[in-house]
Write an enzyme that holds these catalytic residues in place. Structure first.
Site, PDB file in Angstrom:
ATOM      1  N   ILE A 400       0.912  -1.026  -0.228  1.00  0.00           N
ATOM      2  CA  ILE A 400       0.017  -0.388   0.403  1.00  0.00           C
ATOM      3  C   ILE A 400       0.857   1.513  -0.001  1.00  0.00           C
ATOM      4  O   ILE A 400       1.400   1.531   0.895  1.00  0.00           O
ATOM      5  CB  ILE A 400      -0.664   0.358   0.829  1.00  0.00           C
ATOM      6  CG1 ILE A 400      -2.207  -1.372   1.052  1.00  0.00           C
ATOM      7  CG2 ILE A 400      -1.411   1.846   1.283  1.00  0.00           C
ATOM      8  CD1 ILE A 400      -3.088  -1.772   2.435  1.00  0.00           C
ATOM      9  N   GLU A 401       1.100   1.852  -0.775  1.00  0.00           N
ATOM     10  CA  GLU A 401       1.256   3.555  -1.194  1.00  0.00           C
ATOM     11  C   GLU A 401       0.980   4.319  -0.980  1.00  0.00           C
ATOM     12  O   GLU A 401      -0.601   4.207  -1.593  1.00  0.00           O
ATOM     13  CB  GLU A 401       2.597   3.945  -2.572  1.00  0.00           C
ATOM     14  CG  GLU A 401       3.274   2.762  -3.004  1.00  0.00           C
ATOM     15  CD  GLU A 401       4.466   3.371  -2.786  1.00  0.00           C
ATOM     16  OE1 GLU A 401       4.664   4.739  -2.035  1.00  0.00           O
ATOM     17  OE2 GLU A 401       5.585   2.723  -2.947  1.00  0.00           O
TER      18      GLU A 401
END
Length: 846
Positions: A400-401
């Site tokens: 998850i960015e």
């Protein structure tokens, strides 16, 4: 990068239109590096060839720009020799210079300018506090050592410490596992704090929130809060986002990229793809061998104890659809939800690609990040954490960015966007961890009561809510959705327990035949003694797939312990009963009947009694006490509000925009491009079948507005309206809408964003592609349901104003519509009796 590739890149970059001289001229930059710069690129593949050597932060495929750090004069000269045309990224440079000034002038560590982010030691202190405060829910697991802890001499280093959260008094076998870790890239501040806040939320809400409680009871959540503690001790003292790797002093000790990139050091496909380097001063140095670093070895060995190995380490065999567990590696800045395979630029799809995409779209529904395969935007990364977890164990694995700004995202962005948007995504991932490859494609249950349902022993209660199969992010393709076919409730035992009994609930309209259905039904409590129970609700769609559960508490109470508060609500001026007034006591809600009567039963307690009704000032009676078996009487007198309505428009009276203009005084601004603001039937806030104002997010440059008639605002005026929208949004927010006000008959306009008190702007529009609103805060992305916005207009009291809803679009891709409904501008005041009589006509002259 090959010489041929460099020559090709030079040729391509030299074809790029020149930027302004001032923005390109390094002589006008600050004297000392590092510099954060923006570069245009015409060819993505050639740019990715530089990834081993250049510190790319964020790549925007639509704008064809890359945000990158230039760390030295040598690197600047290298880029210039390759033909890059660079300009400073001024917002990031301004932040850097301010932090650098604070550090030099005030001897303040950089992280102290970000009070929302804890230092490494503060995080470890928080873990110790969790364990001492919640000993039955928290275990601290030492999974290994950091490089300095393992290496004699020098810094003391740290234990690689996991916070394991589960109800230890409910020792079930094979509890599903969610594993999440933050900030294995040291300079990325938000991930570690997000994972820490997630842990604290689960613990603080245990016993208070039904979903959190059953997750902690029946699942395990393993959280590595600081994935790179040694490296973070460097990053948190730097005035710039520089230190990415661990602290291994055997590699580039005297450079500015000391250590090994942990997210290129994992086992699966190590040094078998793209995106890593054998240069130990590269930001993506992969290490001398796979899992060479004590931190990555600790993580790799620990996840083997959490997730059984259910697939061979090849590229073609899928994990079984019943495989449990979810693995999350949380990073910062690109606003993406990524999943395997991503070991190379050209890596193909994982054998569970469709299932991985489905869960990514579910999580992205909450965060509004783009869900995609790991190599789609940022290019390949061999030896990465998510590929390793899926490739070696078959677990549903994601990177998850997070988003908003840069690696040192502002605290305003973290508190108002990053944390609140990602918390429900983490909750969903934890729910889905029982069987993620199946559950994520099933429907959700929403709109359950916020407070426990209370019922007498042996009695029954009614439960109602909504089932929907539409909660997916559609920014990267559409997920197949289906009609709801059933909703089942399970009281006291969850569906996966062999003793659970399903209670079938009914569609509120009589038939389950659409993708979103309201439901209700009666659940009996026969055989249950006094106490608190969990009611799980699950929905099933036309494919026979059941989604994740949602839950509500049910308090079963002995009648002898039930107290009652009751009375009548009347109008302060007329003495008449007030019907449909809303009352709340001890979390229980009720409304008055036609005679103004109410009666609330609850476990005997002391609580505030709150009363509200539209058109009246709200009232609260403090510390009202109820006693088991007795009735406490409280009559309430409500003071009516003489609301001055300057504008009240539900849009339903207009057949088209021309009628809105001629009858309602609305207007549309002279447009740039077309102005298609119109009235449409079939989707509005109040009924779902009437009118709303609509404008479409077109694929051309437009600047179009819908504008009110001029009106003079009294003191304490407020604007309220309901809207929904689907604006173009990908790696950046490209199109969107704003609200503006004019105090000089439309000559000049002022943005109202800072005056919004409810559901304000949620993004910043990209400055590229000629969007007239580029660079401004705005309503962006997708808002799938009508949502109320409130704007405080008190600052414009006694002025004649006009208000407009303004949409700006760029010159490429379109999206959906902006729909606006139920627009009101009101001001409130205490009613006088004479005013009421006059309004009712009692003193009208013959």
């Amino acid at each position: 990068m090959t010489k041929t590739a460099q020559i090709q890149l030079i040729s391509l970059l030299l074809m790029t239109p020149a930027l302004s001289t001032a923005s390109q001229n390094p002589s006008e930059w600050p004297d000392n590096p590092p510099w954060v710069v923006m570069a245009d690129y015409p060819d993505k593949a050639s740019v990715l060839d530089l990834k081993e050597d250049i510190d790319f932060w964020k790549l925007d495929e639509k704008n064809k720009t890359v945000l990158l750090m230039v760390k030295s004069h040598q690197e600047l000269n290298q880029l210039k020799s390759l033909g890059f045309r660079l300009r400073l990224s001024q917002p990031q440079m301004d932040k850097h210079l301010k932090l650098l000034h604070n550090e030099r002038s005030n001897n303040i560590r950089t992280i102290d300018n970000f009070p929302c982010y804890r230092t490494v030691q503060e995080t470890y202190d928080a873990m110790a506090n969790m364990a001492s405060t919640y000993p039955d829910l928290v275990s601290l697991v030492d999974i290994g050592d950091s490089w300095h802890k393992e290496t004699p001499g020098g810094d003391a280093g740290y234990d690689m410490q996991v916070v394991k959260i589960t109800n230890q008094n409910l020792p079930l076998n094979d509890k599903p596992v969610l594993y999440a870790m933050g900030s294995i890239h040291a300079r990325e501040y938000p991930p570690a704090e997000l994972v820490t806040r997630f842990a604290e939320y689960l613990l603080s809400q245990y016993g208070q929130d039904a979903d959190v409680t059953w997750l902690v009871d029946y699942h395990e959540i393993h959280l590595l809060l600081q994935g790179n503690p040694d490296g973070r001790t460097i990053a948190q003292t730097e005035p710039f986002a520089n230190q990415r790797k661990n602290m291994n002093e055997n590699h580039c000790l005297n450079g500015n990229q000391q250590g090994v990139d942990m997210n290129r050091n994992f086992l699966f496909r190590w040094n078998e793809g793209t995106g890593s380097s054998d240069n130990d001063c590269s930001q993506v140095f992969r290490g001398e061998s796979a899992v060479s670093e004590p931190e990555t070895e600790a993580i790799n060995e620990y996840i083997k104890t959490l997730f059984p190995d259910d697939r061979p380490d090849d590229l073609v065999t899928p994990a079984p659809l019943t495989k449990p567990g979810v693995y999350l590696d949380i990073h910062n800045v690109a606003e993406l939800i990524l999943f395997p395979f991503g070991y190379a630029n050209g890596a193909g799809q994982a054998p569970n690609h469709d299932q991985l995409m489905t869960l990514a779209r579910r999580m992205a529904y909450y965060s509004n990040y783009r869900p995609e395969q790991s190599n789609a935007t940022l290019g390949g990364a061999d030896g990465a954490s998510d590929d390793n977890a899926y490739g070696t164990l078959g677990v549903a694995a994601y990177t998850i960015e997070l988003g908003e700004g840069d690696f040192y995202s502002s605290c305003d962005a973290f508190e108002n966007t990053i944390y609140p948007d990602n918390l429900p995504a983490l909750i969903y991932a934890a729910k889905a961890s029982r069987m993620p490859y199946v559950l994520a494609s099933g429907p959700d249950v929403t709109n359950l009561p916020d407070t426990p349902v209370q019922v007498e022993t042996g009695g029954a209660f009614v439960i109602a809510g909504t089932a929907t199969d539409l909660q997916f992010n559609s920014s990267n393709g559409s997920e197949p959705t289906h009609n709801i076919t059933a909703v089942n409730a399970y009281l006291a035992m969850p569906s996966w327990d062999g003793t659970a009994t399903a209670v079938s609930l009914s569609a509120s309209d009589g038939n389950f035949n659409s993708k979103t259905e309201n439901f209700n039904g009666t659940v009996a409590t026969a055989g249950l003694s006094e106490g608190r129970y969990t009611l799980w609700l699950e929905a099933t769609d036309a494919t026979g797939t059941t989604g994740v559960p949602s839950a509500v508490f049910v308090d079963v109470i002995d009648p002898a312990n039930i107290g009652t508060v009751s009375g009548q609500v009347t109008d302060a001026l007329t003495g008449a009963p007030v019907a449909q007034a809303l009352l709340s006591y001890a979390g229980i809600q009720d409304s008055t009947d036609q005679q103004g009567q109410y009666s609330i039963q609850t476990a005997a307690t002391t609580s505030d009694l709150n009363i509200s009704k539209l058109g009246y000032f709200s009232q609260s009676l403090a510390a009202v006490q109820t006693t088991g078996g007795l009735v406490t009487n409280r009559n309430i007198v409500l003071q009516p509000v003489c609301e001055q309505s300057l504008l009240a428009d539900d849009v339903d009276d207009y057949a088209n925009i021309n009628e809105a203009i001629s009858e309602g005084g609305w207007s549309v601004d002279p447009p740039l491009g077309s102005n298609d603001f119109r009235v449409e039937t079939g989707d509005d806030h109040s009924t779902g079948s009437a009118n709303s104002f609509v404008s479409t997010n077109e694929a051309v440059v437009t600047d179009k507005s819908l504008m009110t008639i001029a009106m003079t605002l009294p003191v304490q005026a407020e604007l309220q309206f309901w809207h929904k929208h689907q604006f173009e949004s990908g790696n950046a927010d490209y199109d969107g809408g704003v609200i503006e006000i004019s105090t000089n008959a439309g000559t000049d306009w002022q943005d109202l964003g800072s005056y919004i008190t409810q559901n304000g702007y949620n993004g910043t529009l990209s400055g590229g592609f000629d969007n007239p609103l580029g660079g401004r805060q705005a309503f962006t992305g997708s808002l799938g349901v009508f949502t109320e916005v409130k704007v405080d207009l008190a600052a414009f009291a006694n002025e004649s104003v006009m208000i407009r809803w303004r949409m700006g679009t760029d010159n490429t891709q379109g999206a959906g519509d902006w729909k606006i409904d139920d627009v009101h501008i009101t001001a409130a005041g205490v009613c006088e009796l004479s005013d009421l009589i006059f309004i009712d006509g009692f003193n009208a002259q013959p």
